[in-house]
Write a protein that holds these residues in place. Sequence first.
Motif, PDB file in Angstrom:
ATOM      1  N   ILE A   1       0.864  -1.184   0.000  1.00 48.01           N
ATOM      2  CA  ILE A   1       0.000   0.000   0.000  1.00 48.01           C
ATOM      3  C   ILE A   1       0.899   1.232   0.000  1.00 48.01           C
ATOM      4  N   ALA A   2       0.667   2.140  -0.933  1.00 49.33           N
ATOM      5  CA  ALA A   2       1.460   3.375  -0.992  1.00 49.33           C
ATOM      6  C   ALA A   2       0.642   4.531  -0.427  1.00 49.33           C
ATOM      7  N   VAL A   3       1.354   5.519   0.084  1.00 51.20           N
ATOM      8  CA  VAL A   3       0.701   6.726   0.592  1.00 51.20           C
ATOM      9  C   VAL A   3       0.927   7.850  -0.418  1.00 51.20           C
ATOM     10  N   HIS A   4      -0.193   8.402  -0.902  1.00 49.57           N
ATOM     11  CA  HIS A   4      -0.146   9.471  -1.915  1.00 49.57           C
ATOM     12  C   HIS A   4      -0.530  10.804  -1.282  1.00 49.57           C
ATOM     13  N   CYS A   5       0.185  11.851  -1.663  1.00 52.21           N
ATOM     14  CA  CYS A   5      -0.145  13.188  -1.154  1.00 52.21           C
ATOM     15  C   CYS A   5       0.324  14.224  -2.168  1.00 52.21           C
TER      16      CYS A   5
ATOM     17  N   PRO B   1      -5.403  15.595   2.940  1.00 55.24           N
ATOM     18  CA  PRO B   1      -4.524  14.739   3.738  1.00 55.24           C
ATOM     19  C   PRO B   1      -4.012  13.571   2.900  1.00 55.24           C
ATOM     20  N   PRO B   2      -2.883  12.970   3.291  1.00 49.90           N
ATOM     21  CA  PRO B   2      -2.354  11.805   2.563  1.00 49.90           C
ATOM     22  C   PRO B   2      -3.362  10.656   2.555  1.00 49.90           C
ATOM     23  N   VAL B   3      -3.380   9.896   1.482  1.00 50.62           N
ATOM     24  CA  VAL B   3      -4.309   8.756   1.376  1.00 50.62           C
ATOM     25  C   VAL B   3      -3.551   7.486   0.994  1.00 50.62           C
ATOM     26  N   ARG B   4      -4.153   6.352   1.351  1.00 51.46           N
ATOM     27  CA  ARG B   4      -3.541   5.037   1.105  1.00 51.46           C
ATOM     28  C   ARG B   4      -4.160   4.366  -0.110  1.00 51.46           C
ATOM     29  N   ARG B   5      -3.293   3.858  -0.977  1.00 51.93           N
ATOM     30  CA  ARG B   5      -3.790   3.172  -2.182  1.00 51.93           C
ATOM     31  C   ARG B   5      -2.916   1.959  -2.495  1.00 51.93           C
ATOM     32  N   PRO B   6      -3.530   0.872  -2.923  1.00 54.83           N
ATOM     33  CA  PRO B   6      -2.729  -0.296  -3.318  1.00 54.83           C
ATOM     34  C   PRO B   6      -1.786   0.051  -4.473  1.00 54.83           C
ATOM     35  N   LEU B   7      -0.622  -0.551  -4.462  1.00 56.62           N
ATOM     36  CA  LEU B   7       0.351  -0.344  -5.558  1.00 56.62           C
ATOM     37  C   LEU B   7      -0.027  -1.137  -6.795  1.00 56.62           C
ATOM     38  N   VAL B   8      -0.826  -2.181  -6.587  1.00 58.88           N
ATOM     39  CA  VAL B   8      -1.219  -3.051  -7.698  1.00 58.88           C
ATOM     40  C   VAL B   8      -2.731  -3.224  -7.624  1.00 58.88           C
ATOM     41  N   ARG B   9      -3.398  -3.064  -8.750  1.00 56.97           N
ATOM     42  CA  ARG B   9      -4.863  -3.203  -8.747  1.00 56.97           C
ATOM     43  C   ARG B   9      -5.278  -3.951 -10.009  1.00 56.97           C
ATOM     44  N   VAL B  10      -6.530  -4.364 -10.014  1.00 55.58           N
ATOM     45  CA  VAL B  10      -7.096  -4.875 -11.257  1.00 55.58           C
ATOM     46  C   VAL B  10      -7.770  -3.691 -11.943  1.00 55.58           C
TER      47      VAL B  10
ATOM     48  N   LEU C   1       3.418   1.632   3.221  1.00 47.41           N
ATOM     49  CA  LEU C   1       3.061   1.258   4.600  1.00 47.41           C
ATOM     50  C   LEU C   1       3.898   0.080   5.064  1.00 47.41           C
ATOM     51  N   GLY C   2       4.360   0.153   6.312  1.00 46.22           N
ATOM     52  CA  GLY C   2       5.080  -0.966   6.907  1.00 46.22           C
ATOM     53  C   GLY C   2       6.528  -1.070   6.486  1.00 46.22           C
ATOM     54  N   ARG C   3       7.020  -0.146   5.688  1.00 43.34           N
ATOM     55  CA  ARG C   3       8.426  -0.150   5.274  1.00 43.34           C
ATOM     56  C   ARG C   3       9.069   1.154   5.726  1.00 43.34           C
ATOM     57  N   PRO C   4      10.381   1.115   6.036  1.00 47.00           N
ATOM     58  CA  PRO C   4      11.065   2.391   6.282  1.00 47.00           C
ATOM     59  C   PRO C   4      10.864   3.313   5.076  1.00 47.00           C
ATOM     60  N   VAL C   5      10.774   4.603   5.339  1.00 45.18           N
ATOM     61  CA  VAL C   5      10.473   5.551   4.254  1.00 45.18           C
ATOM     62  C   VAL C   5      11.423   5.367   3.076  1.00 45.18           C
ATOM     63  N   ALA C   6      12.726   5.265   3.368  1.00 43.89           N
ATOM     64  CA  ALA C   6      13.707   5.183   2.279  1.00 43.89           C
ATOM     65  C   ALA C   6      13.469   3.936   1.432  1.00 43.89           C
ATOM     66  N   GLU C   7      13.135   2.833   2.101  1.00 43.54           N
ATOM     67  CA  GLU C   7      12.931   1.580   1.368  1.00 43.54           C
ATOM     68  C   GLU C   7      11.678   1.662   0.478  1.00 43.54           C
TER      69      GLU C   7
ATOM     70  N   ASP D   1      -4.763   8.448   5.360  1.00 47.28           N
ATOM     71  CA  ASP D   1      -3.659   7.901   6.147  1.00 47.28           C
ATOM     72  C   ASP D   1      -3.526   8.702   7.440  1.00 47.28           C
ATOM     73  N   ASP D   2      -4.155   8.216   8.489  1.00 49.88           N
ATOM     74  CA  ASP D   2      -4.226   9.005   9.722  1.00 49.88           C
ATOM     75  C   ASP D   2      -2.848   9.337  10.279  1.00 49.88           C
ATOM     76  N   GLU D   3      -1.919   8.384  10.129  1.00 47.60           N
ATOM     77  CA  GLU D   3      -0.600   8.623  10.714  1.00 47.60           C
ATOM     78  C   GLU D   3       0.078   9.836  10.089  1.00 47.60           C
ATOM     79  N   SER D   4       0.154   9.858   8.743  1.00 52.78           N
ATOM     80  CA  SER D   4       0.860  11.024   8.187  1.00 52.78           C
ATOM     81  C   SER D   4      -0.032  12.258   8.176  1.00 52.78           C
ATOM     82  N   ALA D   5      -1.369  12.083   8.210  1.00 53.47           N
ATOM     83  CA  ALA D   5      -2.237  13.258   8.253  1.00 53.47           C
ATOM     84  C   ALA D   5      -2.017  14.016   9.558  1.00 53.47           C
ATOM     85  N   ALA D   6      -1.753  13.261  10.631  1.00 57.52           N
ATOM     86  CA  ALA D   6      -1.581  13.906  11.930  1.00 57.52           C
ATOM     87  C   ALA D   6      -0.185  14.539  12.053  1.00 57.52           C
TER      88      ALA D   6
END
Length: 304
Positions: free
Chosen positions: A170-174, A196-205, A224-230, A298-303
């Motif tokens: 899941i990627a965070v777009h802003c 605010p930033p939003v969450r979207r799958p990186l792969v979709r149909v 999500l779930g990865r260090p920012v740099a990664e 994305d509540d975390e980065s929105a805050a």
Amino acid sequence: MPLTVTPFDHAPAGIGFAAEITGLDVAQPLDDEARDAVVAALDEYAVVVIRGAPISEEAQVAFARRFGPLEANNGVLNTDIKRRISPDLVDVSNLDEDHALLGREDRRRLFNLGNRLWHTDSSFKRIAAKYSMLNAHTVPPEGGETQFCDMRAAWDALDPATRDTVRDLIAVHCIRTSRGLLGFDTFSDAERAALPPVRRPLVRVHPGSGRECLYLASHAGHVLGRPVAEGRLIIHDLMEHATQARFVFTHSWRLGDLLIWDNRCTMHRARPFDTARYKRDMRRATVLEDAALAAEVDDESAAA
Ligand code: OGA
Ligand code: MN
């Protein structure tokens, strides 16, 4: 006149995903049969051009509404400056409210330069764009093309190990992410709060073709779930992959072109031209994606 769809024979090594539709006057009311034929062409090709004279704002809005509800909030920047064109359309130009060239430092110009980065429209909003319909009212004599890449073909060409790695991410777009790449960071508190930033799958149909595709944009800043740099490197590498010449179609504009693209399975970017000398006036109607695909905030980065 019957409507015909003719794919462009672009780049010998390229993957055809753009077509011209003839036999359709977009200034006239669009019946269901013609509308369905345009949708079918978009499902197959992703980018279609319909040539003719520039159309009125009313005609463009009426045409676009035949494909679904339109994006209502057409502008990211809050400004008191009078809009140059209808609030139902996005002003994709280098012009001010008096149709004069924007000054080099004008905030609207600097914001619009973000269109030169690969993106898909409104991925940073909760409801992103399904179709964008861009009508050319003034075209510069050179440069100012629009490029597209096919995210279905890009997905198909990924190696299986990479597919497995990214399939559930899941990627965070802003909007601030893409503009930040250009050093544009003068968003007001109200502008930040509105988007605010939003969450979207990186792969979709892709709903139009049933094919899997990458869903990326310069608006995506981390995973999500990865260090920012990664996460950022994953996004960067996938963008580099998807924008290889073999996946890219370049549209050279003619006055009056109505270019329609499916944002769900493509990225696009504007190419440079001499903005201090030439006017480029494009107006975009934007059909919303289905609510079922809406992003989560994305509540975390929105805050943060
Ligand atoms: C847009 C856009 C690119 C261009 O209208 O969404 O990104 O070439 N346009 O103007
Ligand atoms: Mn765009």
